[in-house]
Design a protein around this motif. Structure first.
Motif, mmCIF file in Angstrom:
data_model
loop_
_atom_site.group_PDB
_atom_site.id
_atom_site.type_symbol
_atom_site.label_atom_id
_atom_site.label_comp_id
_atom_site.label_asym_id
_atom_site.label_seq_id
_atom_site.Cartn_x
_atom_site.Cartn_y
_atom_site.Cartn_z
ATOM 1 N N SER A 262 0.833 -1.199 0.000
ATOM 2 C CA SER A 262 0.000 0.000 0.000
ATOM 3 C C SER A 262 0.866 1.246 0.000
ATOM 4 C CB SER A 262 -0.915 0.005 1.234
ATOM 5 O OG SER A 262 -1.628 1.221 1.284
ATOM 6 N N SER A 263 0.565 2.148 -0.912
ATOM 7 C CA SER A 263 1.333 3.387 -0.961
ATOM 8 C C SER A 263 0.804 4.417 0.031
ATOM 9 C CB SER A 263 1.278 3.976 -2.379
ATOM 10 O OG SER A 263 -0.070 4.202 -2.760
ATOM 11 N N GLN A 269 -5.291 6.412 5.660
ATOM 12 C CA GLN A 269 -6.363 5.841 4.878
ATOM 13 C C GLN A 269 -7.701 6.308 5.411
ATOM 14 O OE1 GLN A 269 -5.976 1.635 4.728
ATOM 15 N NE2 GLN A 269 -3.966 1.683 3.798
ATOM 16 N N LYS A 270 -8.689 6.345 4.534
ATOM 17 C CA LYS A 270 -10.021 6.757 4.944
ATOM 18 C C LYS A 270 -10.630 5.695 5.848
ATOM 19 C CE LYS A 270 -10.860 9.336 0.682
ATOM 20 N NZ LYS A 270 -11.721 9.456 -0.520
ATOM 21 N N THR A 271 -11.317 6.178 6.877
ATOM 22 C CA THR A 271 -11.927 5.281 7.841
ATOM 23 C C THR A 271 -13.414 5.551 7.896
ATOM 24 O OG1 THR A 271 -9.916 5.406 9.139
ATOM 25 C CG2 THR A 271 -11.854 4.504 10.239
ATOM 26 N N PRO A 272 -14.261 4.513 7.910
ATOM 27 C CA PRO A 272 -15.690 4.740 8.028
ATOM 28 C C PRO A 272 -15.976 5.568 9.273
ATOM 29 C CG PRO A 272 -15.213 2.450 7.527
ATOM 30 C CD PRO A 272 -13.918 3.104 7.810
ATOM 31 N N ASP A 317 -6.820 -2.277 0.755
ATOM 32 C CA ASP A 317 -6.630 -1.256 -0.280
ATOM 33 C C ASP A 317 -7.845 -1.174 -1.199
ATOM 34 O OD1 ASP A 317 -4.177 -0.587 0.682
ATOM 35 O OD2 ASP A 317 -3.030 -1.718 -0.803
ATOM 36 N N ALA A 318 -8.390 -2.340 -1.569
ATOM 37 C CA ALA A 318 -9.487 -2.397 -2.539
ATOM 38 C C ALA A 318 -10.765 -1.736 -2.017
ATOM 39 C CB ALA A 318 -9.766 -3.841 -2.931
ATOM 40 N N ILE A 319 -11.056 -1.932 -0.733
ATOM 41 C CA ILE A 319 -12.301 -1.364 -0.187
ATOM 42 C C ILE A 319 -12.042 -0.099 0.627
ATOM 43 C CG2 ILE A 319 -13.396 -3.627 -0.184
ATOM 44 C CD1 ILE A 319 -13.013 -3.758 2.822
ATOM 45 N N ASP A 320 -10.791 0.347 0.632
ATOM 46 C CA ASP A 320 -10.419 1.615 1.272
ATOM 47 C C ASP A 320 -10.734 1.619 2.771
ATOM 48 O OD1 ASP A 320 -9.283 4.112 1.307
ATOM 49 O OD2 ASP A 320 -11.104 5.169 0.699
ATOM 50 N N VAL A 321 -10.281 0.554 3.444
ATOM 51 C CA VAL A 321 -10.455 0.431 4.890
ATOM 52 C C VAL A 321 -9.095 0.074 5.490
ATOM 53 C CG1 VAL A 321 -11.542 -0.884 6.757
ATOM 54 C CG2 VAL A 321 -12.860 -0.277 4.716
ATOM 55 N N LEU A 326 -10.057 -3.660 9.361
ATOM 56 C CA LEU A 326 -10.522 -4.838 8.619
ATOM 57 C C LEU A 326 -10.298 -6.106 9.435
ATOM 58 C CD1 LEU A 326 -11.723 -5.674 5.910
ATOM 59 C CD2 LEU A 326 -9.418 -5.900 5.019
ATOM 60 N N SER A 327 -9.144 -6.225 10.050
ATOM 61 C CA SER A 327 -8.849 -7.393 10.875
ATOM 62 C C SER A 327 -9.795 -7.471 12.074
ATOM 63 C CB SER A 327 -7.397 -7.354 11.356
ATOM 64 O OG SER A 327 -6.500 -7.435 10.273
#
Length: 406
Positions: A262-263, A269-272, A317-321, A326-327
């Motif tokens: 991930s760059s 990263q955006k967080t819900p 990365d794919a779902i921007d979480v 995610l874990s």
């Protein structure tokens, strides 16, 4: 066969062992030096390989009747106290998600530093080569310094200290590897040799076996049946060198690809939108539901699990979480780790392929590879675990059901 002939055979055999170890090491060092991307674990591996070759170099000098006092003094057998810590630090480097290890890891070097200073401070009427288990070992005085007098027993009982070091660090390495097996299930969808580090189990095993073999050879066997201690040590060192050269040269830090995948740093990263605790982990049920929905939609529509290298970082990365969130959602919301989560999708995909008529003549293993599985053994075990039947039995049952429906 007389005693001289036995010694000659042992000497020749040791020489041949040394040549193998030195040749493997030179080849590996050149290979690592030519790598475009070098990791700190590669540097540590090179240092360890050089140290492992010290007794081999000593044996080569003996073979050519060369005696270099200064070399014997400063590349002395106390270097063996480094093998245990280097094994531990090497495994830590491979399994840690941190780029740099804690400064406290330097404490593992204290026993070696103390013993090494003591060794070079004493005079040695008889050189301790290649190992200090020589019962005829003698040490000369170092003056009236009470400190050296106090610590002199450390050298006298060096063999015991060295054996305890091997056993202790062997056990510690097994513990690290056991923790690692649990950890990787939260990050990877596959388990191969470079991820599980299963090849490293052989290294602490050899260290412990060396101690056991030495004890049996020197304390249990009668003199007539004993193996030359030098030969035992040469075999053990070359065994470790062989394993490190074959597997270590290809081994990257396990989480290296994830660190560079991930760059965007996790903290950026955006967080819900949701309330979080002081570690940035979500606490809202609504957030968990939102993330699970995004995960399911992406997995069903894009089928990223078909890629054997699919990881939790790829999904994040794919779902921007962020990966941590995610874990947490997987563990708390779905009560499973990433490995289990992805395996379920792969098994369902496999069941779908086995149920299609056009796949009846296809090789089952080929279909498994299409679904993202990477090895036959793990696929068969996981498929039976989730379905209660083998892939062949499942395909047969689906074929019979299709015939009856017609």
């Amino acid at each position: 066969m007389n005693e001289v002939e036995i010694g000659l055979i042992d000497s020749n055999f040791n020489w041949e062992i040394c040549i193998v170890g030195l040749a493997l090491t030179i080849f590996t060092l050149v290979n690592i030096a030519s790598k475009k991307v070098k990791h700190s674990s590669d540097i540590l591996l090179c240092v360890w390989l050089v140290l492992l070759n010290v007794p081999l170099i000593h044996m080569c000098l003996v073979h050519f009747n060369l005696h270099i006092p200064l070399l014997h003094k400063y590349t002395n057998p106390t270097l063996n106290l480094l093998h245990g810590p280097l094994l531990y630090l090497y495994v830590r480097k491979l399994t840690s998600m941190r780029v740099h290890l804690s400064k406290l890891t330097a404490l593992h070097m204290v026993p070696f530093i103390l013993t090494y200073i003591l060794f070079i401070s004493f005079s040695h009427p008889q050189p301790m080569t290649p190992m200090p288990e020589n019962p005829e070992m003698q040490m000369g005085p170092v003056g009236n310094n009470w400190v050296f007098t106090l610590f002199q027993p450390l050298l006298v009982h060096f063999a015991l200290i060295n054996g305890l070091s091997f056993i202790s660090y062997g056990a510690l390495t097994f513990y690290l590897l056991a923790k690692h097996q649990t950890k990787i299930e939260g990050f990877f969808s596959q388990k191969n040799n470079q991820i599980t580090l299963s090849w490293i189990y052989a290294l602490p095993t050899i260290l412990v076996l060396v101690v056991v073999a030495n004890f049996i050879n020197e304390e249990v066997l009668v003199t007539a049946n004993r193996i030359n201690p030098q030969t035992l040590h040469m075999i053990s060192f070359v065994s470790i060198i062989t394993i490190l050269c074959f597997f270590g040269v290809k081994q990257k830090p396990v989480f290296y690809r994830q660190q560079t995948a991930s760059s965007v740093p996790e903290e950026n990263q955006k967080t819900p939108t949701a309330a979080t605790d002081n570690q940035g982990l979500p606490v809202s049920e609504a957030v968990m539901k939102e993330v699970i929905e995004k995960m399911q939609t992406y997995m069903l529509n894009k089928k990223p699990y078909l890629d054997p290298e699919f990881s939790v970082y790829s999904l994040a990365d794919a779902i921007d979480v962020p990966r941590r969130i995610l874990s947490t959602v997987l563990n708390r919301g779905l009560c499973k780790n990433f490995y289990q989560y992805v395996t379920e999708f792969r098994v369902e995909e496999m069941k779908s392929l086995l149920g299609k008529r056009e796949n009846q003549q296809k090789n089952i293993l080929d279909l498994a590879f299409e679904c993202g599985f990477k090895s036959k053994s793990s696929f068969n075990g996981l498929f039976k675990q989730h379905t209660g039947t083998t892939p062949s039995q499942y395909r047969q049952a689906m074929s019979e059901a299709q015939v009856k429906s017609v």
